[in-house]
Structures are given as structure tokens and as C-alpha cells.
Design an enzyme around this catalytic site. Structure first.
Site, PDB file in Angstrom:
ATOM      1  N   ASP A  42      -8.564  -9.159   3.624  1.00 21.93           N
ATOM      2  CA  ASP A  42      -8.103  -8.171   4.685  1.00 21.93           C
ATOM      3  C   ASP A  42      -9.364  -7.962   5.590  1.00 21.93           C
ATOM      4  OD1 ASP A  42      -7.323  -5.729   5.755  1.00 21.93           O
ATOM      5  OD2 ASP A  42      -7.611  -4.348   4.211  1.00 21.93           O
TER       6      ASP A  42
ATOM      7  N   GLU B  26       0.926  -1.341  -0.110  1.00 16.63           N
ATOM      8  CA  GLU B  26      -0.086  -0.089   0.054  1.00 16.63           C
ATOM      9  C   GLU B  26       1.013   1.192  -0.093  1.00 16.63           C
ATOM     10  OE1 GLU B  26      -2.702  -0.626   3.226  1.00 16.63           O
ATOM     11  OE2 GLU B  26      -4.069  -1.789   2.003  1.00 16.63           O
TER      12      GLU B  26
ATOM     13  N   GLU C 226     -13.219  -2.521  11.441  1.00 19.44           N
ATOM     14  CA  GLU C 226     -13.082  -1.704  10.388  1.00 19.44           C
ATOM     15  C   GLU C 226     -14.068  -2.079   9.228  1.00 19.44           C
ATOM     16  OE1 GLU C 226      -9.163  -2.055   8.231  1.00 19.44           O
ATOM     17  OE2 GLU C 226      -9.767  -1.035   6.613  1.00 19.44           O
TER      18      GLU C 226
HETATM   19  C1  GCV Z   1      -2.856   0.301   8.542  1.00 16.68           C
HETATM   20  C2  GCV Z   1      -6.192  -2.285   5.210  1.00 16.68           C
HETATM   21  C3  GCV Z   1      -6.676  -0.883   6.154  1.00 16.68           C
HETATM   22  C4  GCV Z   1      -5.499   0.097   6.202  1.00 16.68           C
HETATM   23  C5  GCV Z   1      -4.375  -0.619   7.049  1.00 16.68           C
HETATM   24  C6  GCV Z   1      -3.964  -1.880   6.151  1.00 16.68           C
HETATM   25  C7  GCV Z   1      -2.874  -2.658   6.674  1.00 16.68           C
HETATM   26  O1  GCV Z   1      -5.735  -1.945   4.176  1.00 16.68           O
HETATM   27  O2  GCV Z   1      -7.550  -0.380   5.090  1.00 16.68           O
HETATM   28  O3  GCV Z   1      -6.036   1.095   6.914  1.00 16.68           O
HETATM   29  O4  GCV Z   1      -3.297   0.134   7.140  1.00 16.68           O
HETATM   30  O5  GCV Z   1      -5.115  -2.592   5.886  1.00 16.68           O
HETATM   31  O6  GCV Z   1      -3.349  -3.500   7.531  1.00 16.68           O
HETATM   32  O7  GCV Z   1      -1.830  -2.327   6.554  1.00 16.68           O
END
Ligand code: GCV
Length: 768
Positions: free
Chosen positions: A453, A374, A481
Site C-alpha cells: 500500500d 477494508e 500518505e
Molecule cells: C481510500 C489505504 C488508505 C485508505 C484508502 C485505501 C484504498 O488503506 O489508507 O485511506 O482508502 O488505501 O486505497 O482504498
């Protein structure tokens, strides 16, 4: 009169909670900051300000006046309320499961034999803390003072390491061999007196034993003749916080950070200490304080001296602090022209950095790393592997006993969605399986429970079985989340249990995930559990009192994954709300059904959560999954739905599982209904094991789920008068909100799938 005022106070409290619930942003990638000049009402409208500015400002004016009025009346009512109740809901919320509510006189009689003094056989910050907590707890629970005395003179509660215990009673042995952090609670004759002994190999174990003892009394469990020894399932039992240094929390729904504010460590760390106490009470022994999307600045010397203050408040509770670090730090913080893990200057930089941190924080747990994911920097910049990156840090930590958690959440978020062979689910295994055996022994690969995720339902990650010569830890998400962001009730323990109990059938023999990650199957020295908690400054930590069952449950499962969901919820309810049978029954029923209900009105059959994945991860947004590179595809079109991940015709992901598991998922006939669309692309008319077609299942489950969510409101009303008014109203207003949201979800998803498929609901409920 007091009752009446209490009722008014409670209603106002409910209004405030409603307002706060509605005003809080849904937690975007970085929650947008509340604008200081506007009330929370106007802040709600800020993201749409182009459209709504004049209306929002008008509303703001009205809201500002109403707000002031409400707050003043509420403050006044609180004054009256405090006459009527020993503890307000707010205090209860903050104490969470450590409220130590007074045991009624009849039940207290069972503890008459409890000694009236406590003795420490040696001193340390942790042991002294344990003694203090015990005295405070017993006083609140039983109304009795527990004197601390220097020596055993008469019956006493003795808190001791096994080493110290043996110096006065060499023949006393626990019924099982105790591991680090394990404990033993027993009655024994010491210096001719009948004593209640809490003993452990280390100080932290004594602290855990003391909390276990208090929990027994708080839940009314007998301690007559107790002789109980327990060991933790795994050495690693950590929480991760995704706190940014500016005080915001990524995917946090319980207010701002308890650690950071405006780019600094908070001056008042009371909540950080209180958090460590909560964590210790459920056996959590480590906490990573900052976001895995780490700001390199955390490693600046001027920041480390601030972080030290957090470690100082954690220490008496046996919680080791750890830090998320960015792999580019040698360059960004250290001023080198590279962060290539194989460059000796980089190794040297990490070593010196670790040495300097350990000077400040001698018991630092270690570092957590998110790399090549990411948009984070990673070893791929230099053509190096994840093992190279993990090991350069592991070697710097090793002399100090630290560990590095290297996250397996590595994937390409620019995948070509038109290529049906592409599959984000493959990424963790494809990246890490080839590196098995190449990680140092103080490196741990941290693996999310599923391959995507934290969706409402995913299969377990095949990587758990794919690392035989590498330490591993499971990453679970406590903060909700994708599961309702604490606005919806979603008790995740039953989901986690399914993951932990899943049998991977390695080499044709039983290999449950809990035994893989704890290192039992492949005889790994360390491993365990990491839970993304994201508590914040809200009085109730997670933004909702009921959501705290997830934090409690995570800790209990990390200690003992063999505990049942029912046992965990029963403990939590009694400790949090008391043992009134109506409350115990209602809360258990609501919590235990909630995950399935949420799944029903969001994303059934393993299709993913069907939420808005490019925005807030909260609202329904099935279209957002497709047509982009994020890879959370469900492949719904006019003919059918689901990802073909088979080896025969699909992405081949199923081939990453051991053969017996792979066979189950590869076969359309054998694949369980609840994961069907994760593994197979099928026509809407495909008939499930249940006898329903896929499309009718989607309609029915959404109507059932939404109806059950309406039922939560009615069911919760059964406990009116059985729990304090503030928490009653708070939870009630949340259920009412959830009920409305569930209908929204039902209608959006049903309409979407009807429009795509053109197949009507056979019960005639879904229209264009
Ligand atoms: C901290 C997902 C979440 C992100 C998170 C990522 C991760 O993509 O939406 O907010 O980032 O996971 O676990 O690194």
C-alpha cells in the site's frame, strides 16, 4: 521600504504557514473535522482534549489574540507587498506551473516571428478554450496581444483538427501517425502565409498541443523550425480524488474538497475549473471526483444533477468526469433486496442508472469500484467473483462508451498475524490472476504499484505480469500518505520511474511495467495510469508548493514514461519558479534526492515505511505493524527482521513473479539490498552487498537521512532573493519542520531496533 515591508510580510506569511502546518491534522482515515468554535491552534489539541483541555483552552485564548494580530498585520503588509510585486506567492501557488511569467526582453527576441493572430478552423468549447488560453499565455509571457481572426489572412497560429487542416491543405501530413489526444506543432505555408500550426486528430489533442507550445515559450525553448509530433503512451491518464461528500478528503493534505461541501456540490466551482485546466496542461484526460470508499448517495438522482455541474466545468478542458460507486448501490439506493451482480434485476438497475446519468453527463468517463476491501461490500456476499461484479457495471456503461475501473486492492485486513504463511502481499494476485480473461473489454483492473500500500519502497506488483487477457491500469499515489503527507519533501517521480521501467521478463522476454499497463505487450485495447491526487482548497492545491512537482510529474509520466526524472523536474522548476540557474539547480537537487532521504530516515531495506499504520500513517510507529491483522508486518523480533516471502520457506509470494524475477528475489545472495527485508527474514548481523550488517545499515541510514534533511534547509537558503519571498519562506519553514521531524524519526527507529536487537551502533550514537 517596499523591500522591508516585503520581508516583514514574508516572515508573517512563514508564521502563518508554520501555524497551518502544525495545526493541520495528519490525515487520519477520515481527517477529523476542525471544530468551528476553536482556532486552528486549539484544534491541534482536540484529539488529546481529555488530557489537555484546560491547557488547550488557555493556549487557545492566547492564540486567538495573537492570531487576530498576525492576520491584521499580514493583511496590511499584503497591501504594501502588492505594490512591490506583480504577483504574490499566493497567486503563484495557485497558478502552479501555469504562471506564464514574463520572459525577459532578450529571450523574448527569439519569439519575434511568432504570429500575432490565431485562427480556429472550426469551433467547439475545447477549441475556443484553447484559443483563449493561448492568447492569455502569450500576453503574459511576451506582453503581446494575440488577435483571434476568422480566417487565415497573413501569418497566424492555426489551431485545427487534422480533418479541418486537410480541408485547406490536403498534402500536409504529420511525421508520425497521430493517435487520439496526440498533437503536432509545425510551421507550414497556408493560404500563402507562414503559419504555426497546432493540429491533432481530436479537439483535446489541439488543446494539449497548445499547452505544449506555451510550455516551450515559458521555458525559453526555441520554436524556430519546430516540427514536433507526440502521442500519449496510453489512452487512460486519470486522477482519482478521495473526496467525501461532506467536504473532507481521505488522505488529503491540501485542505477541504474543491468539489463538495456539507453533503452537496459546492456552489462555486471555480477551483474545480482551475484544477481541470492544470490537469489538461499535463495531458490528464479524466478525473474521478469522489472517494473510492464511496457514499452510495452519489448515485441519487438529486446528487447526479449536482455532479453534472462539475462535469460542465471540466468539459472545456477535455477532462472526463467519473464517479466512484459502491457495489451495494442497487440495494441501498435502488431499494432492491439484493446487489448480487448475477441477479437480472441488479443488471437492469445498473443499466437504468447509467442511462440516467449519461442523460445528464453525456461524456461521463465511467465508474471506479472498490469492493470486498477494508470493509466495503463486494461480490463475495453472494459467492460471486470480481469479474461478475465488474462486468455487470461494464455492461451498463458500454452503450455509452464508458469504462469501469475495478480496483485490485482487495485483501483481508483480519489476517492471523501468528501464522507465518499468511501474507497480505499475495492478495491482489491471488484474487485476480485466476479471473484473467473473464473481464469485459471495457473493464480495467486498477493495480497499486506495489503489493502492499504505497510504502516508501515496495517491489512492483506481480499482477502486472499476471493479467494477459485483461485490461490494466497502474494506481500511483500523488498525495503523500505514507511519504510525509506533504510536510516532508518526497519527490516520487524517481520511484515511479523505477516501477514503470521494471522489467518483468514475461516468457523470458522484455516486459517493462509501462508496456504491460499500456497494453503494448499483450495487445490490450485500453489501459494506462490513475494517480490519487487529493488536491484541496489550499491555495497551493496540495498543501505544499514543492509537492506539486508530484502532480506535474505524474501527468508527464502518464503522457510519456520514457521522460527522465531530471527532465521532468527541470521543466517543472522552470515553469513554477523561473529559469534562474541557481533556482533550477537547487530545486532539481533537492527534489531528486528527497525520496531516498525520506526512505533513509524512515523505513530502509524494504521493511515498509515503519510509520504508525493503525493511526495517522505519518509518525514513526514500527510497533504498530505487528500484532494485528492489517498485514503490514516486518516481523522484527530479538533475532532478526523481515518477511520471509520465499517459495522455499516463506509465504510463497515470490512465486507470483515470472521465473526470472522470482529467481532474483528468492535468492538471498541475489536479492537487492533495498528490498531485502521485504523478501527475507534475516538476522540483524546479516551482511549486505554493501558490506555493512543490517543493523549497522539501519543506524547509518537513519543518521545519514536525518543529516541530509538538515542540509535541505541550508541548501534552500541558496535561493533566497532568487524566488519570491512568500514561497521562499513557505518552503523554508517546511524544510525546518522536516529537519526536526527527521531527527525524531531517526531517534525513534534507532532506539526501537537497538532495544529489540541489543546490538549497539558501532559509532556509539544510539543509546537506550
Ligand atoms: C481510500 C489505504 C488508505 C485508505 C484508502 C485505501 C484504498 O488503506 O489508507 O485511506 O482508502 O488505501 O486505497 O482504498
Amino acid at each position: 521600504m517596499v523591500d522591508h515591508v516585503r520581508r516583514v510580510g514574508s516572515s508573517l506569511w512563514a508564521l502563518r504557514v508554520c501555524a497551518r502546518t502544525l495545526c493541520r491534522p495528519h490525515g487520519t482515515r477520515c481527517n477529523f473535522p476542525l471544530h468551528p468554535g476553536l482556532t486552528p491552534w486549539a484544534n491541534t489539541f482536540r484529539p488529546f482534549r481529555g488530557l489537555l483541555l484546560s491547557k488547550a483552552l488557555h493556549l487557545d485564548r492566547i492564540a486567538r489574540n495573537t492570531w487576530v494580530l498576525l492576520v491584521s498585520v499580514n493583511l496590511l503588509s499584503s497591501v504594501f507587498v502588492s505594490y512591490g510585486l506583480a504577483q504574490t506567492g499566493a497567486t503563484l501557488d495557485r497558478e502552479a506551473w501555469l504562471r506564464y511569467a514574463a520572459v525577459d526582453a532578450k529571450a523574448a527576441r527569439a519569439y519575434e516571428k511568432l504570429p500575432s493572430s490565431s485562427v480556429l478552423l472550426s469551433r467547439s468549447a475545447v477549441l475556443e478554450n484553447a484559443q483563449r488560453e493561448l492568447a492569455g499565455g502569450i500576453e503574459k509571457l511576451l506582453g503581446r496581444k494575440l488577435n483571434s481572426t476568422e480566417n487565415i489572412k497573413g501569418s497566424a497560429i492555426v489551431l485545427a483538427t487534422l480533418h479541418d487542416l486537410h480541408s485547406i491543405a490536403p498534402s500536409l501530413r504529420p511525421p508520425i501517425a497521430l493517435a487520439t489526444d496526440g498533437y503536432w506543432i509545425t510551421w507550414a505555408r497556408l493560404h500563402d502565409s507562414e503559419c504555426l500550426v497546432v493540429a491533432a486528430p481530436n479537439d483535446r489533442g489541439v488543446l494539449y498541443g497548445m499547452f505544449a507550445l506555451l510550455s516551450k515559450v515559458a521555458r525559453g525553448e526555441s520554436i524556430a523550425g519546430v516540427n514536433e509530433a507526440q502521442n500519449p503512451y496510453a489512452p487512460i491518464r486519470w486522477v482519482n480524488q478521495w473526496d467525501n461528500l461532506d467536504g473532507r478528503i481521505e488522505r488529503g493534505y491540501g485542505g477541504p474538497s474543491i468539489f463538495f461541501e456539507d453533503g452537496k456540490v459546492r456552489s462555486d466551482l471555480t477551483r474545480a475549473g482551475d484544477y481541470a485546466r492544470l490537469l489538461a496542461s499535463i495531458g490528464i484526460n479524466g478525473c474521478t471526483i469522489n472517494n473510492v470508499n464511496a457514499a452510495p448517495g452519489i448515485l441519487e438522482p438529486s446528487f447526479i444533477v449536482q455532479v453534472k455541474r462539475i462535469a460542465d466545468v471540466f468539459r472545456p478542458w477535455g477532462v472526463q468526469l467519473s464517479i466512484s460507486v459502491d457495489l451495494s448501490s442497487p440495494k441501498v439506493v435502488g431499494g432492491l433486496d439484493t446487489f448480487d451482480p448475477l441477479d437480472p434485476r441488479v443488471g437492469d438497475w445498473w443499466r437504468k442508472k447509467a442511462d440516467a446519468i449519461y442523460e445528464q453527463i453525456p461524456d461521463l468517463g465511467g465508474f471506479v469500484v472498490k469492493a470486498d476491501s477494508e470493509g466495503r461490500s463486494g461480490p463475495s456476499a453472494y459467492g460471486r467473483t470480481h469479474a461478475d461484479a465488474a462486468n455487470v457495471i461494464a455492461r451498463a456503461l458500454k452503450p455509452h462508451g464508458g469504462v469501469v475501473f475495478y480496483r485490485a486492492f482487495v485483501y483481508n485486513h483480519h489476517l492471523d498475524w501468528r501464522d507465518l504463511k499468511n501474507d497480505r502481499a499475495r492478495a491482489a494476485y491471488d484474487n485476480f490472476h485466476p479471473l484473467d480473461g473473464k473481464f469485459d473489454d471495457n473493464a480495467i483492473v486498477q493495480i497499486k504499484n506495489g503489493p502492499i500500500d504505497f510504502q516508501v519502497r515496495e517491489p512492483v506488483s506481480p499482477l502486472f505480469a499476471g493479467l494477459r487477457n485483461t485490461n490494466e491500469a497502474i494506481e500511483l499515489q500523488i498525495t503523500q500518505e505514507y511519504t510525509g503527507q506533504q510536510k516532508h519533501l518526497c519527490f516520487l517521480v524517481p520511484m515511479w520511474k523505477e516501477v514503470l521501467d521494471f522489467d518483468m521478463r514475461v516468457d523470458g522476454t522484455p516486459a517493462r511495467v509501462k508496456n504491460l499497463l499500456s497494453g503494448r505487450i499483450f495487445r490490450r485495447p485500453i489501459g494506462g495510469f490513475a494517480g490519487v491526487a487529493n488536491v484541496g482548497m489550499d491555495t497551493n492545491w496540495l498543501g505544499s508548493p514543492m509537492a506539486m512537482a508530484n502532480l506535474y510529474g505524474f501527468g508527464r509520466l502518464a503522457w510519456n514514461p520514457d521522460l527522465s526524472s531530471e527532465a521532468i523536474v527541470d521543466e517543472w522548476t522552470r515553469l513554477t519558479f523561473g529559469s534562474d540557474p541557481a533556482v533550477v539547480k537547487t530545486v532539481a537537487d533537492l527534489q531528486l534526492r528527497s525520496w531516498h532521504v525520506y526512505e533513509n530516515y524512515t523505513g530502509p531495506l524494504g521493511a515498509g515505511t515503519l510509520t504508525n499504520i493503525t493511526g495517522n500513517h505519518y509518525d514513526p510507529g514500527p510497533e504498530s505493524s505487528e500484532g494485528n491483522g492489517w498485514g503490514q508486518w516486518h516481523r522484527a523480533d530479538h533475532q532478526g527482521i523481515g518477511m520471509d516471502r520465499t517459495v522455499a520457506t516463506g509465504t510463497g509470494y515470490i512465486g507470483q513473479y515470472p521465473p526470472e524475477v522470482g529467481k532474483l528475489y528468492e535468492s538471498l545472495a541475489a536479492c537487492p539490498d533495498n528490498l531485502l527485508l521485504f523478501f527475507h527474514h534475516v538476522p540483524y548481523t546479516y551482511v549486505l552487498h554493501s558490506g555493512k550488517t543490517v543493523i549497522q545499515h539501519v543506524y547509518d541510514s537513519h543518521y545519514e537521512g536525518a543529516e541530509e534533511a538538515q542540509g535541505f534547509v541550508t541548501e534552500w537558503k541558496n535561493v533566497e532573493g532568487h524566488v519570491d519571498g512568500e514561497r521562499y519562506q513557505d518552503v523554508l519553514s517546511r524544510f525546518e519542520f522536516q529537519a526536526a521531524e527527521a531527527i525524531k524519526w531517526r531517534d525513534v527507529i534507532c532506539k526501537w531496533i537497538y532495544q529489540l536487537s541489543g546490538i549497539p551502533d558501532n559509532k556509539g550514537r544510539v543509546t537506550q
